[in-house]
Design an enzyme around this catalytic site. Structure first.
Site, PDB file in Angstrom:
ATOM      1  N   ARG A   1       0.841  -1.218   0.000  1.00 15.76           N
ATOM      2  CA  ARG A   1       0.000   0.000   0.000  1.00 15.76           C
ATOM      3  C   ARG A   1       0.873   1.265   0.000  1.00 15.76           C
ATOM      4  NH1 ARG A   1      -2.518  -3.794  -0.452  1.00 15.76           N
ATOM      5  NH2 ARG A   1      -4.463  -4.401   0.547  1.00 15.76           N
TER       6      ARG A   1
ATOM      7  N   SER B   1     -10.757   1.127   4.455  1.00 14.98           N
ATOM      8  CA  SER B   1      -9.957   0.983   5.686  1.00 14.98           C
ATOM      9  C   SER B   1      -9.461   2.347   6.146  1.00 14.98           C
ATOM     10  CB  SER B   1      -8.745   0.091   5.427  1.00 14.98           C
ATOM     11  OG  SER B   1      -9.174  -1.156   4.945  1.00 14.98           O
TER      12      SER B   1
ATOM     13  N   GLU C   1      -4.921   5.624   7.353  1.00 12.45           N
ATOM     14  CA  GLU C   1      -4.465   5.186   6.017  1.00 12.45           C
ATOM     15  C   GLU C   1      -4.732   6.213   4.912  1.00 12.45           C
ATOM     16  OE1 GLU C   1      -5.101   1.041   4.359  1.00 12.45           O
ATOM     17  OE2 GLU C   1      -5.857   2.263   2.725  1.00 12.45           O
TER      18      GLU C   1
HETATM   19  C1  LIG Z   1     -15.286   0.870   0.218  1.00 11.64           C
HETATM   20  C2  LIG Z   1     -13.830   1.039  -0.122  1.00 11.64           C
HETATM   21  C3  LIG Z   1     -13.034  -0.076  -0.269  1.00 11.64           C
HETATM   22  C4  LIG Z   1     -11.675   0.053  -0.591  1.00 11.64           C
HETATM   23  N1  LIG Z   1     -10.932  -1.076  -0.751  1.00 11.64           N
HETATM   24  C5  LIG Z   1      -9.630  -0.988  -1.081  1.00 11.64           C
HETATM   25  C6  LIG Z   1      -8.839  -2.167  -1.275  1.00 11.64           C
HETATM   26  O1  LIG Z   1      -9.333  -3.287  -1.181  1.00 11.64           O
HETATM   27  N2  LIG Z   1      -7.542  -2.011  -1.590  1.00 11.64           N
HETATM   28  C7  LIG Z   1      -6.972  -0.786  -1.722  1.00 11.64           C
HETATM   29  O2  LIG Z   1      -5.762  -0.718  -2.012  1.00 11.64           O
HETATM   30  N3  LIG Z   1      -7.679   0.353  -1.549  1.00 11.64           N
HETATM   31  C8  LIG Z   1      -8.991   0.283  -1.234  1.00 11.64           C
HETATM   32  N4  LIG Z   1      -9.729   1.432  -1.042  1.00 11.64           N
HETATM   33  C9  LIG Z   1      -9.082   2.734  -1.155  1.00 11.64           C
HETATM   34  C10 LIG Z   1      -9.264   3.405  -2.540  1.00 11.64           C
HETATM   35  O3  LIG Z   1     -10.283   2.785  -3.260  1.00 11.64           O
HETATM   36  C11 LIG Z   1      -7.975   3.364  -3.352  1.00 11.64           C
HETATM   37  O4  LIG Z   1      -6.908   3.955  -2.626  1.00 11.64           O
HETATM   38  C12 LIG Z   1      -8.108   4.094  -4.695  1.00 11.64           C
HETATM   39  O5  LIG Z   1      -6.984   3.853  -5.491  1.00 11.64           O
HETATM   40  C13 LIG Z   1      -8.302   5.599  -4.530  1.00 11.64           C
HETATM   41  O6  LIG Z   1      -8.637   6.139  -5.795  1.00 11.64           O
HETATM   42  P1  LIG Z   1      -9.255   7.581  -5.950  1.00 11.64           P
HETATM   43  O7  LIG Z   1      -9.297   7.912  -7.385  1.00 11.64           O
HETATM   44  O8  LIG Z   1     -10.540   7.656  -5.220  1.00 11.64           O
HETATM   45  O9  LIG Z   1      -8.141   8.480  -5.225  1.00 11.64           O
HETATM   46  P2  LIG Z   1      -8.323   9.786  -4.305  1.00 11.64           P
HETATM   47  O10 LIG Z   1      -8.984   9.379  -3.026  1.00 11.64           O
HETATM   48  O11 LIG Z   1      -8.955  10.877  -5.076  1.00 11.64           O
HETATM   49  O12 LIG Z   1      -6.816  10.130  -4.012  1.00 11.64           O
HETATM   50  C14 LIG Z   1      -6.017   9.281  -3.219  1.00 11.64           C
HETATM   51  C15 LIG Z   1      -4.579   9.823  -3.218  1.00 11.64           C
HETATM   52  O13 LIG Z   1      -4.023   9.718  -4.513  1.00 11.64           O
HETATM   53  C16 LIG Z   1      -3.648  11.004  -5.017  1.00 11.64           C
HETATM   54  N5  LIG Z   1      -4.012  10.991  -6.447  1.00 11.64           N
HETATM   55  C17 LIG Z   1      -5.233  10.716  -6.961  1.00 11.64           C
HETATM   56  N6  LIG Z   1      -5.163  10.730  -8.309  1.00 11.64           N
HETATM   57  C18 LIG Z   1      -3.884  11.027  -8.639  1.00 11.64           C
HETATM   58  C19 LIG Z   1      -3.195  11.188  -9.872  1.00 11.64           C
HETATM   59  N7  LIG Z   1      -3.800  11.039 -11.045  1.00 11.64           N
HETATM   60  N8  LIG Z   1      -1.872  11.536  -9.825  1.00 11.64           N
HETATM   61  C20 LIG Z   1      -1.230  11.686  -8.644  1.00 11.64           C
HETATM   62  N9  LIG Z   1      -1.832  11.540  -7.436  1.00 11.64           N
HETATM   63  C21 LIG Z   1      -3.147  11.204  -7.450  1.00 11.64           C
HETATM   64  C22 LIG Z   1      -4.415  12.014  -4.180  1.00 11.64           C
HETATM   65  O14 LIG Z   1      -3.721  13.232  -4.097  1.00 11.64           O
HETATM   66  C23 LIG Z   1      -4.487  11.296  -2.852  1.00 11.64           C
HETATM   67  O15 LIG Z   1      -3.276  11.467  -2.158  1.00 11.64           O
HETATM   68  C24 LIG Z   1     -11.094   1.333  -0.730  1.00 11.64           C
HETATM   69  C25 LIG Z   1     -11.910   2.471  -0.581  1.00 11.64           C
HETATM   70  C26 LIG Z   1     -13.258   2.327  -0.284  1.00 11.64           C
HETATM   71  C27 LIG Z   1     -14.120   3.552  -0.161  1.00 11.64           C
END
Ligand SMILES: Cc1cc2nc3c(=O)[nH]c(=O)nc-3n(C[C@H](O)[C@H](O)[C@H](O)COP(=O)(O)OP(=O)(O)OC[C@H]3O[C@@H](n4cnc5c(N)ncnc54)[C@H](O)[C@@H]3O)c2cc1C
Length: 329
Positions: free
Chosen positions: A159, A229, A324
């Site tokens: 992660r 998480s 996290e």
């Molecule tokens: C119900 C639920 C279940 C989940 N299960 C998992 C799981 O099983 N495994 C897991 O690993 N994660 C899990 N997550 C966490 C999440 O889904 C992941 O971390 C996902 O990759 C976040 O994507 P996002 O586009 O929403 O990012 P955001 O929340 O918008 O951003 C997350 C981070 O990435 C940065 N970021 C976003 N896009 C970019 C980009 N294009 N370039 C540079 N930086 C960027 C942001 O600045 C921030 O720091 C879960 C979340 C939820 C709500």
């Protein structure tokens, strides 16, 4: 590039916190990304990059410029899948499985965008992004150039990646390329997966199994706003684990390199926090590791509940819990 002023970010974070962005740009092209970053630099504004908002906790209004990645497009050529940062992650998994390309099925139903997937090296059910990561294209805010980064430059860990540590805020990821496998090797050792998918499953069957398990275990952010998480599983030394096991023989733990990982959900539950709440924020009844917005949670409610859980776990077990998701600003 359109700049919107004073915009509510409630629709853009899955915890549903109603904080405001001073300025919001929704980038639909690489040029938008570059122009927004240049503008922020010229004006001396902080730049906050977001994708689907499923792994961020907004602690208050965002000053400066918020850049939401909405670049679209995906293609499959040979064994490579390339997708733009704003593509929905799970749609990409569906696309790959439907096309007979294997490797992503265990990462089904993870919310968020393709561009954010390398940031925390998303992982689930025995597979992580780095297992099939080929490279990415990003805008480098330090050099004002678009660059390509391979696996060796991304520093992937559990992660974790350079995008969360040494290169934090440096790169805006615009496109990701993944190497798919032509032959299918089912990863079904995780509890419950083989039972649902069968002994010799197809990639589709594994995807269906993972989706079903996740639906049972995790609250759906659409109906019950959350960011998955909320705390990392703490890592302790062997000596510390031995001492903990003397007092709490049933405490779950599993090896992590030379150390041991503890189950944050178990610690939270045993500390009596399941169901605990502060204002509109509460620990999910379904999963102790998830904090949910019951409808009107504020950043202050989330902060108070976070502090209370951390204090109770520390009082009971002497173990610290680290948040996290990324806290912005
Ligand atoms: C119900 C639920 C279940 C989940 N299960 C998992 C799981 O099983 N495994 C897991 O690993 N994660 C899990 N997550 C966490 C999440 O889904 C992941 O971390 C996902 O990759 C976040 O994507 P996002 O586009 O929403 O990012 P955001 O929340 O918008 O951003 C997350 C981070 O990435 C940065 N970021 C976003 N896009 C970019 C980009 N294009 N370039 C540079 N930086 C960027 C942001 O600045 C921030 O720091 C879960 C979340 C939820 C709500």
């Amino acid at each position: 590039m359109e700049i919107r002023g004073d915009v509510s970010l409630a629709p853009f974070n899955t915890l549903g916190l109603d904080v405001r962005a001073r300025r919001l740009v929704t980038a639909v092209s690489r040029e938008d990304v570059r122009d927004a970053a240049r503008l922020a630099r010229a004006e001396g504004w902080p730049l906050h990059v977001i994708g689907g908002g499923s792994n961020i906790v907004l602690t208050g209004d965002l000053p400066g410029l918020t850049l939401r990645l909405a670049l679209r497009g995906r293609s499959l050529g040979g064994q490579m899948i390339t997708a733009a940062a704003g593509e929905d992650w799970d749609s990409l998994v569906d696309f790959s499985v439907s096309a007979g390309a294997c490797g992503l099925e265990n990462l089904s139903a993870i919310p968020g965008t393709v561009g954010a997937a390398p940031v925390q090296n998303i992982g689930a059910y025995g597979v992580q992004l780095s297992d099939c990561f080929e490279g990415l294209q990003a805008y480098d805010r330090e050099t004002d150039r678009f660059v390509r980064l391979g696996p060796g430059e991304c520093g992937f860990g559990y992660r974790d990646s350079v995008f969360k540590s040494s290169a934090r805020a440096r790169f805006v990821i615009c496109e990701v390329t993944l190497r798919m496998s032509a032959t299918f090797r089912a990863v079904i050792a995780y509890p419950g997966v083989a039972e649902r998918a069968g002994r010799n499953p197809t990639p589709e069957a594994v995807r269906r199994a993972i989706i079903a398990i996740r639906r049972e275990k995790l609250p759906d952010p659409v109906r019950c706003p959350n960011v998955g998480s909320f705390f990392k599983n703490p890592v302790v030394s062997t000596a510390r684990l031995t001492a903990l096991h003397e007092r709490y023989p049933s405490m779950p733990a599993w090896p992590e390199g030379d150390a041991h990982k503890l189950a944050a959900a178990w610690l939270i539950e045993q500390a009596g926090c399941k169901g605990a709440g502060c204002g509109g924020a509460a620990v999910s009844d379904l999963h102790a590791l998830v904090i949910v917005n019951r409808g009107n949670a504020t950043p202050a409610d989330i902060a108070r509940l976070t502090a209370e859980i951390q204090a109770r776990v520390r009082e009971n077990f002497g173990v610290g819990l680290e948040v996290e998701p990324d806290r912005l600003p």
